[in-house]
Design a protein around this motif. Structure first.
Motif, short mmCIF file in Angstrom:
data_model
loop_
_atom_site.label_atom_id
_atom_site.label_comp_id
_atom_site.label_asym_id
_atom_site.label_seq_id
_atom_site.Cartn_x
_atom_site.Cartn_y
_atom_site.Cartn_z
N VAL A 1 -2.68 4.27 1.43
CA VAL A 1 -1.25 4.37 1.13
C VAL A 1 -0.63 3.00 1.44
O VAL A 1 -1.02 2.33 2.40
CB VAL A 1 -0.59 5.49 1.98
CG1 VAL A 1 -0.65 5.17 3.46
CG2 VAL A 1 0.84 5.72 1.52
N PRO A 2 0.28 2.52 0.59
CA PRO A 2 0.89 1.21 0.85
C PRO A 2 1.69 1.22 2.15
O PRO A 2 2.33 2.21 2.51
CB PRO A 2 1.81 1.00 -0.37
CG PRO A 2 1.28 1.91 -1.42
CD PRO A 2 0.72 3.09 -0.69
N GLU A 3 1.60 0.10 2.82
CA GLU A 3 2.42 -0.04 4.01
C GLU A 3 3.90 -0.05 3.62
O GLU A 3 4.26 -0.27 2.46
CB GLU A 3 2.05 -1.32 4.76
CG GLU A 3 2.36 -2.59 4.00
CD GLU A 3 2.20 -3.84 4.85
OE1 GLU A 3 2.39 -3.74 6.07
OE2 GLU A 3 1.90 -4.91 4.28
N SER B 1 5.81 2.34 3.28
CA SER B 1 6.18 3.45 2.40
C SER B 1 7.29 4.28 3.05
O SER B 1 7.42 4.35 4.27
CB SER B 1 4.97 4.34 2.12
OG SER B 1 3.97 3.64 1.42
N THR C 1 5.93 10.07 1.71
CA THR C 1 5.06 9.57 0.63
C THR C 1 3.72 10.30 0.66
O THR C 1 3.08 10.41 1.71
CB THR C 1 4.83 8.06 0.78
OG1 THR C 1 6.10 7.41 0.75
CG2 THR C 1 3.95 7.53 -0.33
N LYS D 1 1.15 13.84 3.91
CA LYS D 1 2.25 12.92 3.63
C LYS D 1 2.51 12.06 4.86
O LYS D 1 2.10 12.40 5.97
CB LYS D 1 3.52 13.69 3.25
CG LYS D 1 3.38 14.56 2.01
CD LYS D 1 4.69 15.28 1.70
CE LYS D 1 4.56 16.14 0.46
NZ LYS D 1 5.82 16.85 0.14
N THR D 2 3.23 10.97 4.60
CA THR D 2 3.64 10.11 5.72
C THR D 2 4.77 10.80 6.47
O THR D 2 5.71 11.34 5.87
CB THR D 2 4.09 8.74 5.23
OG1 THR D 2 5.16 8.91 4.30
CG2 THR D 2 2.95 8.01 4.54
N PRO E 1 8.54 6.43 8.41
CA PRO E 1 8.80 5.41 7.38
C PRO E 1 8.39 4.03 7.88
O PRO E 1 8.28 3.77 9.09
CB PRO E 1 10.31 5.50 7.18
CG PRO E 1 10.83 5.92 8.52
CD PRO E 1 9.78 6.81 9.14
N ASN E 2 8.11 3.13 6.89
CA ASN E 2 7.91 1.70 7.17
C ASN E 2 6.78 1.45 8.16
O ASN E 2 6.93 0.65 9.11
CB ASN E 2 9.20 1.06 7.68
CG ASN E 2 10.33 1.19 6.67
OD1 ASN E 2 10.09 1.18 5.47
ND2 ASN E 2 11.56 1.32 7.16
N ARG F 1 11.26 -5.55 -3.75
CA ARG F 1 11.71 -4.53 -2.80
C ARG F 1 12.03 -5.13 -1.44
O ARG F 1 12.80 -4.56 -0.66
CB ARG F 1 10.66 -3.44 -2.65
CG ARG F 1 10.41 -2.62 -3.92
CD ARG F 1 9.30 -1.62 -3.69
NE ARG F 1 8.05 -2.29 -3.33
CZ ARG F 1 6.95 -1.65 -2.94
NH1 ARG F 1 6.98 -0.32 -2.82
NH2 ARG F 1 5.86 -2.32 -2.64
#
Length: 706
Positions: free
Chosen positions: A177-179, A181, A185, A227-228, A231-232, A366
């Motif tokens: 998963v992208p950091e 996020s 997510t 899911k995450t 956040p971030n 972003r």
């Protein structure tokens, strides 16, 4: 919440209810007058009895029927499990009826009491191996074994209990998963399987939860979507997370079985960090004689990101050496390489200051609010003095000299100096590899070039030599410069005919007819081009036979003054022509044109230019006479050969008397056959030894002699 509570109560009481029903006294099945419906409803058996009148009226039909029975799996009591009892209304209790059981597991898994009709399970059953068994029951006469009723088929179903834990068949799992996020997510989803019956009860109803990996991730209890939960999340702080996931059956309630798996979540990189120079000021030093393109230093901006997100491009954005230096990006080392673009001169400028910038190549919009994804640093470059070679006043020299210049005359001069502060004296020389014929010399002190041998422009217009300048104080410091010497033309060559001309004049020619057009050439090369003057010798000005005419294209035409030329009187005429150029002073030469008188056809085509042509027979040319003569000679040769062959054929074939026979004796190693052997040898061979070589066989000799 109330629904969950009812489900839990049902899951708790269902196995107990089934066990209680199984241990009840066996249920009896009697035959109704119509096709029986399913006698099992839930976990209770329904029993219907018939009156005596109904049994009499329906005696021809089956007296008992049933559809299915149930037995609990994994039951392992001390005695066989009673599954159910078979009974027909034809059985008055006199024990004259025997029950027979056949089909799946009959006799091995299920046994029947042939008198009472009780069916028992004698083995432990597993629904996951086999969920149901199809059997056939029949009532027969105990003594004769004759069927009393048609056979009837029924099913024994194995009732499921929660004896299998959930399993993750594809675990352990890996996901990315992208950091940075956002919350919620989706990462991935996992799936567990339960071998228990998904239809009956909650034995196969799974609920998912996370045992390890909180508070970073969460899971949907029913769908198992991870899911995450924060956040971030920053990859640069922590890149990998281990999550332990549990799947529990019975809807997740107490008493349910569970299975676990692991999920490794890796944070993929995004460009959320700008490049940053390790230091704000860099110092480099470089000798002034460094070769162009040489790397003089490297600067590096570090980036916490990885891959293409860490790629940076480097540029020189300010400073006093932007035209002297350049910077390129090294994609492998992720740094900037400073290189020299133009030569350095310590005596002119001793230091430079540059401002370099590193900027990310791939910027994620972003995160543009985090500030500019670039950084700057200052670079100071100090130029070091070096012993430089001499420097010529010009990179190349072009000199001109007339081809008639006197020997030892000065053609031109080259100059050079030592750019260093020491200013060493210079010594000049000629590279003799470029002047093999030693046509030039140079003064070693002042660089004046003089002529050593005569020049000829017509042989060589250009001479290219190399001059060497060497420092007297350091002979290793040398420089070279090319010198091109152009030889200028002077009028030293007289014009002449462009080729060897031979003119032909027809006897039947007319006055004023052009006999020949000639042109001239001159090896010299005047600036304004060639212009030739033609004339006859003074004593030939009043030539009675020929005259000349100058053409506009710088050529000359020779014309006949009269007709009636006769080759018998004069076959060849020689006409001297004087050719002059326009040089200063002008040069001239005399060329002689040979004119032959020839016989021509009526249309002016030359046929013969020889006097002998007049004595040939009329109608025969020289070619025809030569052909006739060749044929005569060929006939004579043929006649001579024929006579020679005839003489050779008439010569005698025997040996002459005066010849020595002993010289022709031939030695044989074969033994003779005696007097009666007439084929051992041939006397003719002794007379003519050549016969042994195959020239003539002895039979042919005899034939010839006859």
């Amino acid at each position: 919440m109330p629904e969950r509570l009812w489900e839990a109560l049902w899951d708790l009481w269902t196995p107990l209810l089934i066990l209680w029903i199984t241990l009840l006294p066996p249920c009896v099945y009697s035959a109704p007058t119509t096709p029986a419906p399913a006698l099992m409803s839930g976990s209770r058996l329904e029993l219907s009895r018939l009156s005596e009148e109904q049994r009499v009226l329906n005696r021809s039909k089956r007296g008992w029927v049933w559809n299915q029975m149930f037995v609990l799996e994994e039951f392992s009591g001390p005695e066989p499990i009673l599954v159910g009892r078979l009974h027909t209304d034809l059985d008055p209790g006199s024990k004259k009826i025997k029950y027979i059981l056949s089909g799946d597991g009959a006799g091995t898994i299920f046994q029947i009491n042939d008198i009472t009709g009780d069916i028992h399970a004698i083995k432990r059953l597993d629904r996951e191996e086999k969920a149901e068994y199809t059997l056939t029951a029949q009532a027969v006469d105990f003594e004769t074994n004759k069927p009393l009723e048609p056979p009837s088929e029924f099913i024994i179903k194995v009732q499921d209990i929660n004896d299998n834990a959930p399993e993750f068949l594809n675990g352990p799992y890996h996901a990315t998963v992208p950091e940075m996020s956002i919350l919620g997510t989706s990462v991935t989803n996992v799936t567990a399987t339960d071998a228990d019956d998904p239809v009956y009860g909650n034995s196969a109803k799974l609920v998912y939860s996370i045992l390890e990996g909180q508070p970073y991730f969460s899971i949907e209890p029913e769908t198992a979507i991870i899911k995450t939960a924060l956040p971030n999340m920053d990859r640069e702080a922590k890149e990998e997370y281990l999550v332990v996931i549990q799947a529990k059956d019975m809807g997740g309630h107490s008493g349910g079985l569970s299975g676990t798996t692991t999920l490794t979540v890796t944070l993929s990189d995004v460009n959320d960090n700008p490049p940053k120079f390790a230091q704000s000021l860099y110092h480099f030093s470089v000798p002034e004689d460094v070769v162009l393109g040489t790397a003089i230093g490297r600067v590096k901006a570090n980036d916490q990101d990885i891959g293409e997100n860490a790629q940076s491009s480097y540029d020189i954005i300010d400073g006093d050496g932007t035209a002297i230096f350049e910077i390129t990006s090294d994609a492998q080392a992720q740094d900037g390489v400073l290189r020299l673009r133009k030569p350095l001169d310590f005596e002119t400028k001793k230091s430079y200051t540059l401002k370099v910038e590193a900027a990310n190549v791939h910027v994620d919009p972003r995160f543009s609010g985090r500030g500019p994804f670039k950084d700057t640093a200052t670079v100071k470059i100090v130029v070091e003095d070096a012993d430089e070679p001499p420097v010529f006043s010009s990179p190349t020299y072009l000199l001109e000299v007339h081809e008639n210049a006197a020997l030892n005359s000065v053609i031109g001069q080259v100059t050079a100096r030592d750019p260093d502060i020491t200013a060493s004296p210079i010594r000049f020389s000629i590279d003799r590899h470029t002047d093999l014929e030693r046509q030039f010399n140079i003064n070693a002190d002042d660089g004046k070039i003089t002529l050593a041998t005569p020049l000829d422009r017509e042989l060589s217009v250009w001479h290219n030599i190399t001059i060497i300048a060497t420092e007297i104080r350091n002979h290793s410091q040398i420089s070279r410069v090319p010198v091109a010497i152009k030889v200028l033309d002077v009028n030293d060559n007289a014009p002449e005919f462009a080729s060897e001309y031979e003119a032909f004049l027809c006897e039947n020619g007319k006055p004023g007819q052009v006999i020949q057009t000639v042109s001239a050439m001159d090896k010299d090369d005047p600036k304004n081009g060639h212009y030739f003057l033609y004339s006859l010798l003074p004593e030939m000005v009043n030539n009675p036979n020929f005259t000349i005419k100058k053409n506009e294209d710088n050529s000359l035409s020779i014309l006949a003054k009269h007709n009636g030329f006769n080759r018998q009187k004069q076959e060849v005429y020689l006409l001297p022509i004087v050719i002059s150029d326009s040089g200063n002073p002008p040069l001239s030469s005399t060329s002689t044109l040979t004119i032959r008188v020839c016989g021509c056809s009526s249309d002016g085509v030359v046929q013969s230019c020889n006097v002998e042509a007049y004595v040939l027979p009329i109608g025969l040319s020289m070619g025809a006479l030569i052909a006739i003569l060749a044929c005569i000679i060929l006939l004579l040769v043929i006649v001579v050969l024929f006579v020679t062959l005839r003489r050779h054929k008439n010569e005698p074939l025997i040996i002459k008397d005066d010849e020595d026979v002993r010289e022709n004796i031939i030695r044989y190693d074969d033994e003779g056959g005696g007097e009666e052997d007439t084929e051992a040898f041939d006397i003719a061979t002794l007379q003519n030894p050549d016969g042994i070589n195959g020239f003539l066989p002895h039979e042919d000799l005899l034939r010839e002699s006859n």
